[in-house]
Design a protein around this motif. Structure first.
Motif, PDB file in Angstrom:
ATOM      1  N   MET A 232       0.738  -1.105   0.042  1.00  0.00           N
ATOM      2  CA  MET A 232       0.101  -0.183  -0.042  1.00  0.00           C
ATOM      3  C   MET A 232       0.734   1.220   0.001  1.00  0.00           C
ATOM      4  O   MET A 232       0.592   2.266  -0.600  1.00  0.00           O
ATOM      5  N   ARG A 233       2.103   1.146   0.758  1.00  0.00           N
ATOM      6  CA  ARG A 233       2.809   2.496   0.888  1.00  0.00           C
ATOM      7  C   ARG A 233       3.489   2.753  -0.463  1.00  0.00           C
ATOM      8  O   ARG A 233       3.513   4.014  -0.917  1.00  0.00           O
ATOM      9  N   GLY A 234       4.113   1.581  -1.268  1.00  0.00           N
ATOM     10  CA  GLY A 234       4.462   2.096  -2.668  1.00  0.00           C
ATOM     11  C   GLY A 234       3.499   2.529  -3.719  1.00  0.00           C
ATOM     12  O   GLY A 234       3.764   3.441  -4.491  1.00  0.00           O
ATOM     13  N   MET A 235       2.184   2.186  -3.420  1.00  0.00           N
ATOM     14  CA  MET A 235       1.247   2.604  -4.284  1.00  0.00           C
ATOM     15  C   MET A 235       1.158   4.297  -4.099  1.00  0.00           C
ATOM     16  O   MET A 235       0.780   4.998  -4.804  1.00  0.00           O
ATOM     17  N   ILE A 236       0.923   4.726  -2.876  1.00  0.00           N
ATOM     18  CA  ILE A 236       0.577   5.886  -2.329  1.00  0.00           C
ATOM     19  C   ILE A 236       1.870   6.862  -2.857  1.00  0.00           C
ATOM     20  O   ILE A 236       1.655   7.907  -3.349  1.00  0.00           O
ATOM     21  N   VAL A 237       3.042   6.206  -2.640  1.00  0.00           N
ATOM     22  CA  VAL A 237       4.392   6.910  -3.078  1.00  0.00           C
ATOM     23  C   VAL A 237       4.358   7.246  -4.537  1.00  0.00           C
ATOM     24  O   VAL A 237       4.718   8.297  -5.156  1.00  0.00           O
ATOM     25  N   PHE A 238       3.936   6.237  -5.190  1.00  0.00           N
ATOM     26  CA  PHE A 238       3.678   6.270  -6.812  1.00  0.00           C
ATOM     27  C   PHE A 238       2.888   7.236  -7.214  1.00  0.00           C
ATOM     28  O   PHE A 238       2.952   8.077  -7.910  1.00  0.00           O
ATOM     29  N   LEU A 239       1.473   7.404  -6.494  1.00  0.00           N
ATOM     30  CA  LEU A 239       0.627   8.410  -6.798  1.00  0.00           C
ATOM     31  C   LEU A 239       1.113   9.908  -6.411  1.00  0.00           C
ATOM     32  O   LEU A 239       0.662  10.684  -7.189  1.00  0.00           O
ATOM     33  N   ILE A 240       1.814   9.958  -5.339  1.00  0.00           N
ATOM     34  CA  ILE A 240       2.445  11.296  -5.104  1.00  0.00           C
ATOM     35  C   ILE A 240       3.541  11.787  -6.055  1.00  0.00           C
ATOM     36  O   ILE A 240       3.356  12.865  -6.306  1.00  0.00           O
ATOM     37  N   PHE A 241       4.189  10.539  -6.667  1.00  0.00           N
ATOM     38  CA  PHE A 241       5.082  11.084  -7.690  1.00  0.00           C
ATOM     39  C   PHE A 241       4.377  11.649  -8.726  1.00  0.00           C
ATOM     40  O   PHE A 241       4.549  12.502  -9.569  1.00  0.00           O
ATOM     41  N   LEU A 242       3.207  10.987  -9.232  1.00  0.00           N
ATOM     42  CA  LEU A 242       2.450  11.207 -10.491  1.00  0.00           C
ATOM     43  C   LEU A 242       1.995  12.574 -10.323  1.00  0.00           C
ATOM     44  O   LEU A 242       1.775  13.287 -11.273  1.00  0.00           O
ATOM     45  N   VAL A 243       1.395  12.722  -9.039  1.00  0.00           N
ATOM     46  CA  VAL A 243       0.821  14.152  -8.715  1.00  0.00           C
ATOM     47  C   VAL A 243       1.800  15.335  -8.897  1.00  0.00           C
ATOM     48  O   VAL A 243       1.443  16.364  -9.388  1.00  0.00           O
ATOM     49  N   ALA A 244       3.101  14.862  -8.246  1.00  0.00           N
ATOM     50  CA  ALA A 244       3.935  15.913  -8.448  1.00  0.00           C
ATOM     51  C   ALA A 244       4.286  16.322  -9.890  1.00  0.00           C
ATOM     52  O   ALA A 244       4.568  17.442 -10.341  1.00  0.00           O
ATOM     53  N   LEU A 245       4.482  15.257 -10.742  1.00  0.00           N
ATOM     54  CA  LEU A 245       4.867  15.498 -12.072  1.00  0.00           C
ATOM     55  C   LEU A 245       3.790  16.469 -12.794  1.00  0.00           C
ATOM     56  O   LEU A 245       4.085  16.911 -13.578  1.00  0.00           O
ATOM     57  N   MET A 246       2.304  15.919 -12.310  1.00  0.00           N
ATOM     58  CA  MET A 246       1.351  16.879 -13.054  1.00  0.00           C
ATOM     59  C   MET A 246       1.477  18.225 -12.410  1.00  0.00           C
ATOM     60  O   MET A 246       1.155  19.066 -13.521  1.00  0.00           O
ATOM     61  N   PHE A 247       1.737  18.512 -11.244  1.00  0.00           N
ATOM     62  CA  PHE A 247       1.823  19.746 -10.769  1.00  0.00           C
ATOM     63  C   PHE A 247       3.151  20.681 -11.343  1.00  0.00           C
ATOM     64  O   PHE A 247       2.896  21.828 -11.814  1.00  0.00           O
ATOM     65  N   ILE A 248       4.128  19.880 -11.812  1.00  0.00           N
ATOM     66  CA  ILE A 248       5.097  20.728 -12.393  1.00  0.00           C
ATOM     67  C   ILE A 248       4.724  21.128 -13.966  1.00  0.00           C
ATOM     68  O   ILE A 248       4.979  22.027 -14.342  1.00  0.00           O
ATOM     69  N   ALA A 249       4.167  20.150 -14.665  1.00  0.00           N
ATOM     70  CA  ALA A 249       3.432  20.413 -16.013  1.00  0.00           C
ATOM     71  C   ALA A 249       2.398  21.403 -16.138  1.00  0.00           C
ATOM     72  O   ALA A 249       2.373  22.253 -16.638  1.00  0.00           O
ATOM     73  N   TRP A 250       1.491  21.423 -14.925  1.00  0.00           N
ATOM     74  CA  TRP A 250       0.667  22.439 -14.928  1.00  0.00           C
ATOM     75  C   TRP A 250       1.272  23.895 -14.575  1.00  0.00           C
ATOM     76  O   TRP A 250       0.913  24.814 -15.197  1.00  0.00           O
ATOM     77  N   CYS A 251       2.332  24.096 -13.643  1.00  0.00           N
ATOM     78  CA  CYS A 251       2.997  25.288 -13.604  1.00  0.00           C
ATOM     79  C   CYS A 251       3.558  25.453 -14.796  1.00  0.00           C
ATOM     80  O   CYS A 251       3.793  26.984 -14.994  1.00  0.00           O
ATOM     81  N   LEU A 252       4.331  24.705 -15.458  1.00  0.00           N
ATOM     82  CA  LEU A 252       4.906  25.274 -16.676  1.00  0.00           C
ATOM     83  C   LEU A 252       3.959  25.744 -17.729  1.00  0.00           C
ATOM     84  O   LEU A 252       4.216  26.632 -18.357  1.00  0.00           O
ATOM     85  N   ASN A 253       2.957  25.167 -17.633  1.00  0.00           N
ATOM     86  CA  ASN A 253       1.551  25.466 -18.658  1.00  0.00           C
ATOM     87  C   ASN A 253       1.348  27.116 -17.990  1.00  0.00           C
ATOM     88  O   ASN A 253       0.942  27.750 -19.031  1.00  0.00           O
TER      89      ASN A 253
END
Length: 60
Positions: free
Chosen positions: A1-22
């Motif tokens: 479960m912990r690994g899945m949450i860390v992976f989701l946080i990673f994906l959200v962070a990538l999406m946040f970075i892309a959003w800020c660049l846009n």
């Protein structure tokens, strides 16, 4: 479960970075007014909030 949450946080962070660049592209283009500005700001706040809420179970 912990690994899945860390992976989701990673994906959200990538999406946040892309959003800020846009958002930066919108500001540089000079068309950052009204609805576009509101959507950019609200989207960034929602993504940051989602990252924090996903990180809460990891603090336990």
């Amino acid at each position: 479960m912990r690994g899945m949450i860390v992976f989701l946080i990673f994906l959200v962070a990538l999406m946040f970075i892309a959003w800020c660049l846009n958002t930066y592209r919108h500001i540089r283009a000079g068309g950052w007014k009204g609805f576009a500005a509101a959507v950019d700001i609200i989207g960034a706040v929602l993504l940051a909030g989602m990252a924090v809420l996903l990180a809460l179970p990891l603090l336990k």
